[in-house]
Design a protein around this motif. Structure first.
Motif, short mmCIF file in Angstrom:
data_model
loop_
_atom_site.label_atom_id
_atom_site.label_comp_id
_atom_site.label_asym_id
_atom_site.label_seq_id
_atom_site.Cartn_x
_atom_site.Cartn_y
_atom_site.Cartn_z
N ASP A 1 85.35 -7.84 82.94
CA ASP A 1 85.36 -6.40 83.19
C ASP A 1 84.19 -5.97 84.06
O ASP A 1 83.12 -6.60 84.07
N GLY A 2 84.39 -4.87 84.77
CA GLY A 2 83.31 -4.26 85.55
C GLY A 2 82.94 -5.07 86.78
O GLY A 2 83.74 -5.83 87.34
N GLU A 3 81.70 -4.88 87.21
CA GLU A 3 81.18 -5.55 88.41
C GLU A 3 80.45 -6.82 87.96
O GLU A 3 79.31 -6.77 87.48
N VAL A 4 81.13 -7.95 88.07
CA VAL A 4 80.60 -9.21 87.56
C VAL A 4 79.61 -9.81 88.56
O VAL A 4 79.92 -9.96 89.75
N SER A 5 78.42 -10.15 88.09
CA SER A 5 77.35 -10.63 88.99
C SER A 5 77.75 -11.90 89.72
O SER A 5 77.39 -12.10 90.89
N ILE B 1 78.92 -2.30 83.80
CA ILE B 1 80.08 -1.47 83.49
C ILE B 1 79.62 -0.01 83.47
O ILE B 1 78.58 0.30 82.87
N ASP B 2 80.36 0.84 84.17
CA ASP B 2 80.00 2.26 84.29
C ASP B 2 78.57 2.41 84.82
O ASP B 2 77.76 3.21 84.30
N ASP B 3 78.23 1.62 85.83
CA ASP B 3 76.94 1.68 86.53
C ASP B 3 75.75 1.28 85.66
O ASP B 3 74.60 1.59 85.98
N LYS B 4 76.02 0.58 84.55
CA LYS B 4 74.93 0.14 83.68
C LYS B 4 75.04 -1.36 83.42
O LYS B 4 76.13 -1.90 83.27
N GLN B 5 73.86 -2.00 83.33
CA GLN B 5 73.83 -3.41 82.99
C GLN B 5 74.39 -3.64 81.58
O GLN B 5 74.12 -2.86 80.67
N THR B 6 75.16 -4.72 81.43
CA THR B 6 75.54 -5.14 80.09
C THR B 6 74.41 -6.03 79.53
O THR B 6 73.55 -6.50 80.29
N ASP B 7 74.41 -6.26 78.24
CA ASP B 7 73.38 -7.10 77.61
C ASP B 7 73.66 -8.59 77.78
O ASP B 7 72.78 -9.42 77.56
N ASN B 8 74.87 -8.91 78.15
CA ASN B 8 75.30 -10.31 78.17
C ASN B 8 74.66 -11.10 79.31
O ASN B 8 74.67 -10.68 80.47
N VAL B 9 74.10 -12.26 79.00
CA VAL B 9 73.60 -13.21 80.01
C VAL B 9 74.43 -14.48 79.89
O VAL B 9 74.55 -15.05 78.80
N THR B 10 75.03 -14.90 80.99
CA THR B 10 75.79 -16.15 81.02
C THR B 10 75.15 -17.10 82.03
O THR B 10 74.27 -16.71 82.78
N ARG B 11 75.61 -18.31 82.03
CA ARG B 11 74.99 -19.32 82.89
C ARG B 11 75.42 -19.20 84.35
O ARG B 11 74.70 -19.63 85.25
N PHE C 1 69.80 -8.19 93.15
CA PHE C 1 68.59 -8.27 92.35
C PHE C 1 68.14 -6.90 91.84
O PHE C 1 67.56 -6.78 90.76
N GLU C 2 68.47 -5.88 92.59
CA GLU C 2 68.15 -4.52 92.15
C GLU C 2 68.99 -4.13 90.95
O GLU C 2 68.51 -3.49 90.01
N LEU C 3 70.27 -4.55 90.93
CA LEU C 3 71.20 -4.08 89.91
C LEU C 3 71.40 -5.03 88.74
O LEU C 3 71.77 -4.60 87.64
N TYR C 4 71.18 -6.33 88.95
CA TYR C 4 71.53 -7.29 87.90
C TYR C 4 70.33 -8.02 87.29
O TYR C 4 70.46 -8.58 86.20
N TRP C 5 69.20 -8.06 87.97
CA TRP C 5 68.06 -8.79 87.41
C TRP C 5 67.47 -7.99 86.25
O TRP C 5 67.13 -6.83 86.39
N ASN C 6 67.35 -8.65 85.11
CA ASN C 6 66.78 -8.02 83.92
C ASN C 6 65.42 -8.66 83.64
O ASN C 6 65.34 -9.84 83.29
N GLN C 7 64.38 -7.86 83.79
CA GLN C 7 63.02 -8.38 83.68
C GLN C 7 62.74 -8.89 82.26
O GLN C 7 62.06 -9.91 82.09
N ASN C 8 63.26 -8.21 81.25
CA ASN C 8 63.03 -8.63 79.87
C ASN C 8 63.70 -9.96 79.54
O ASN C 8 63.17 -10.78 78.78
N LYS C 9 64.89 -10.17 80.12
CA LYS C 9 65.62 -11.40 79.84
C LYS C 9 65.28 -12.50 80.85
O LYS C 9 65.69 -13.65 80.68
#
Length: 721
Positions: A440-444, A501-511, A485-493
């Motif tokens: 779903d959504g904009e997949v990295s 999804i809906d212009d927001k990062q999901t929490d899911n990190v995959t390989r 990198f602006e939209l998908y890189w999560n500094q905490n993870k």
């Protein structure tokens, strides 16, 4: 007398050269047409329990009317033989020759030979054979010559026709029509026969592919053949994936060959009525590629893994690179992309790469992604630039570039308001077979492949001399990479998240996006280390269970210098299949499954392919990251050799190139190298300065040394690994 000798020698040389050149004559056609035609023939052979199982995507066809021509300047007149598949006319300098000539005489001087061929059923093709006039890829062809004639009857010498170089498969027998093309076969007997109720079960010893041949068939009733990649499948008459039913009414014994090739190790033969059979054998069908790449090491299990990988890959190398020999036997782009890479380290069979790329792409207009899968369109782009990198074949890139442009135009037209790609009706976002993997959504992952494809477009635009395209695609690629990198890189993870999804990062990190970002070299050194720790070596991140994506996961780890870890993973994963009796590598392997669970997939007990091209990835990993050989400029003009034992005591092997094989031996104390091509750079880590006779050793950083490798020389280095 001296002049006479010179004349005789010149005549002999000229005749020999002409004969040699004549031997290069080949059937030719409009480029891509025979590739499309043969892929249609091959992909529509798939059956499922005797039912026809067609592909999911649009199938194109060949052009039915094609014009061929070439200009020649002859020192003497020449008889030329013509072989044509289709209805045709022949012209010399625009003047038609009556009838359907089988041979013509072309006079001395400069002349233009033209043939126009019509064929609705098969690909219009010609074979032209003279002493110097031969059909090959230097001929020009078009599917619309756009001729026009004025009131006086004169044909215009001005036309908007686009002529392109002819295509060929190096089919050099003029009596063998292209439409009759078949792969070679050889007879093989079963290694054992076991009586079964109403018949027998034959074991051919290992996974194989071909046609069953029934000897001494007689009687009235039915012959049933149930095929199995496993014994369980062959015994399961109501659930096996492939089968043959043949109704028999024969008073005398007769041999019979089944009409369609099948994948199997076991065959369960059953009969009804009074049908009898003397014996059963098979005709093994294969692609006649040359075994060039090799690998052998101090680890016998790894050697077995390599040998089975190579056998797996050879079985799936047919007219094209296909996914699996049981099913689907289709030209899937994602599967084929991995096959190209394995091919460069094994057969180095450039023609099959080109055929597969042309067949996948088909013709304009573009109405869907390749195989309807978004990621598979991107693998197609990547495959073209890799082909150029390994072969140096600039002409192929130039020829296919217009088809690259039209596919990229289609993709660019499907961006959303954020300039990103997401699912639209008609798309299939595949990524991998994995439970609960969101699409779903904009997949990295898709954005990463899109960026790499745009970079590929810019590189190919340079080869095609498309200056506007260079600027356009470079700009698009740069902007998209920045956006990723602006939209998908999560500094905490410390990783790229899976989607938005809906212009927001999901929490899911995959390989997936993270491992591609490593060998695409999109991350900073700090980001690479973080991704390795937080994603690739993190058991909390969902594991990959297909060889398809293990390919990329292990490549990312090798690119980070984790060869010792990868060696253990290869032995555990591919070695795990061998321990379960695999004679070829599977479509999917989950060590947690038990017994016949390993045979099931797609909700069917025997749905899994036990011989899948993407299972053969150790070929690539061992060639590129252990022997350490890879081109640094197209066609191995320059290349790098960076051996990494990864825990092995020694290893040796060959890596093929267009100009011969590069040989490498490496142990903990010595390295031996010979190469027939280009200029190489041997890079090695050593505790002390290595010693090489006849070569200069250069220290490039602390403990890292380089030696230049020249073609035609043998190198023997002593070092302390």
């Amino acid at each position: 007398m001296k002049n006479l000798k010179k004349l005789i020698l010149l005549t002999i040389f000229t005749c020999s050269a002409a004969q040699l050149f004549a031997q290069k004559a080949s059937w030719i056609w409009y480029p891509g047409d025979f590739d499309i035609y043969m892929s249609n023939v091959m992909q529509n052979r798939r059956t499922e329990r005797g039912s026809f199982f067609p592909v999911f995507w649009k199938m194109d066809s060949h052009y039915v009317l094609v014009d061929f021509h070439k200009e020649f300047n002859l020192a003497q007149s020449e008889e030329v033989k013509l072989f044509v598949e289709g209805t045709y006319n022949v012209k010399i300098d625009g003047q038609a020759i009556a009838g359907f000539p089988k041979s013509i005489q072309i006079p001395t001087g400069k002349h233009k030979l033209s043939l126009k061929v019509y064929n609705q059923a098969h690909v219009p093709a010609i074979f032209v054979q003279g002493k110097t006039i031969v059909s090959d890829e230097t001929w020009l062809t078009t599917f619309e010559d756009k001729e026009w004639i004025d009131a006086s009857g004169k044909t215009s010498d001005k036309s908007g026709t686009t002529f392109v170089s002819a295509g060929s498969w190096n089919l050099t027998d003029p009596t063998q029509l292209p439409s009759q093309f078949k792969l070679p076969v050889k007879g093989i007997a079963a290694v054992s026969r076991k009586k079964n109720e109403g018949g027998e079960v034959l074991d051919f010893g290992k996974e194989t592919f071909g046609f069953i041949k029934v000897h001494g068939l007689k009687g009235k009733g039915r012959l049933s053949l149930f095929y199995g990649e496993s014994a369980e499948e062959a015994y399961s008459e109501d659930k096996c994936e492939t089968l043959d039913y043949v109704d028999i009414d024969l008073a005398v014994k007769k041999d019979s060959i089944m009409p369609l090739s099948k994948a199997f190790r076991y065959v369960n033969r059953q009969t009804t009525g009074n049908v009898t059979v003397d014996s059963i054998s098979m005709l093994y069908e294969y692609s006649p590629v040359t075994e060039r790449g090799s690998f052998k090491s101090s680890d016998e299990e790894l050697n077995k893994i390599y040998d089975v990988a190579k056998y797996t890959f050879h079985l799936n190398t047919r007219e094209f690179f296909i996914d699996g020999i049981k099913r689907d036997r289709w030209v899937w782009s994602g599967d084929a992309y991995q096959s190209y890479l394995m091919n460069y380290y094994s057969f180095f069979d450039a023609p099959t790469v080109k055929r597969t790329l042309l067949a996948q792409r088909g013709k304009d207009p573009v109405t869907a992604h390749i195989n309807t899968i978004m990621d598979y369109s991107f693998y197609w782009f990547l495959g073209i630039y890799d082909y150029y990198k390994f072969t140096g074949d600039k002409k192929f890139v130039q020829d296919i570039y217009p088809r690259m442009q039209s596919l990229m135009t289609y993709i660019d037209g499907r961006k959303n308001k954020n300039g990103l790609l997401e699912w639209m009706p008609g798309d299939w976002i595949f990524i991998d077979w994995a439970d609960k993997l969101s699409k779903d959504g904009e997949v990295s992952f898709e954005q990463l492949l899109y960026a790499r494809s745009l970079e590929t477009m810019a590189l190919c635009a340079k080869l095609a001399n498309d200056t506007e395209g260079i600027t356009k695609y470079e700009k698009q690629a740069k902007e998209l990479k920045s956006k990723i990198f602006e939209l998908y890189w999560n500094q905490n993870k410390s990783a790229l998240v899976h989607s938005r999804i809906d212009d927001k990062q999901t929490d899911n990190v995959t390989r997936y996006a993270n491992m591609f970002g490593i060998f695409f070299d999109y991350f900073t050194p700090e980001q690479k280390l973080a991704v390795k720790k937080n994603v690739l070596l993190n058991d909390q991140i969902a594991k990959i269970t297909t060889p398809y994506m293990r390919f990329y996961e292990l490549e990312a780890l090798c690119a980070m210098g984790e060869q010792p870890y990868v060696l253990k993973e290869m032995k555990n994963y591919w070695g795990g299949m061998l321990k379960l009796g695999a004679t070829s590598f599977w479509e999917e392997y989950n060590p947690d499954k038990k017994g016949t669970e390993h045979l099931a997939m797609y909700g069917r007990p025997f749905g899994k392919s036990l011989c899948h091209a993407w299972g053969a990835s150790p070929i690539y990993l061992l060639g590129k990251y252990y022997l350490g050989v890879q081109p640094t400029t197209p066609g191995y003009e320059t290349y790098m050799i960076e051996p990494n034992l990864g825990g092995l005591a020694w290893m040796e092997g060959k890596v093929p190139t267009a100009n011969g094989d590069i040989s490498v031996f490496c142990s903990k104390k010595e390295i031996k190298i010979s190469s027939p091509t280009g200029v190489g750079q041997l890079k090695i880590k050593s505790k002390t300065k290595p010693v090489v006779k006849g070569a200069k050793v250069k220290e490039v950083s602390k403990g890292i040394y380089e030696v230049m490798i020249e073609k035609g020389k043998d190198y023997h280095m002593k070092y302390s690994g």
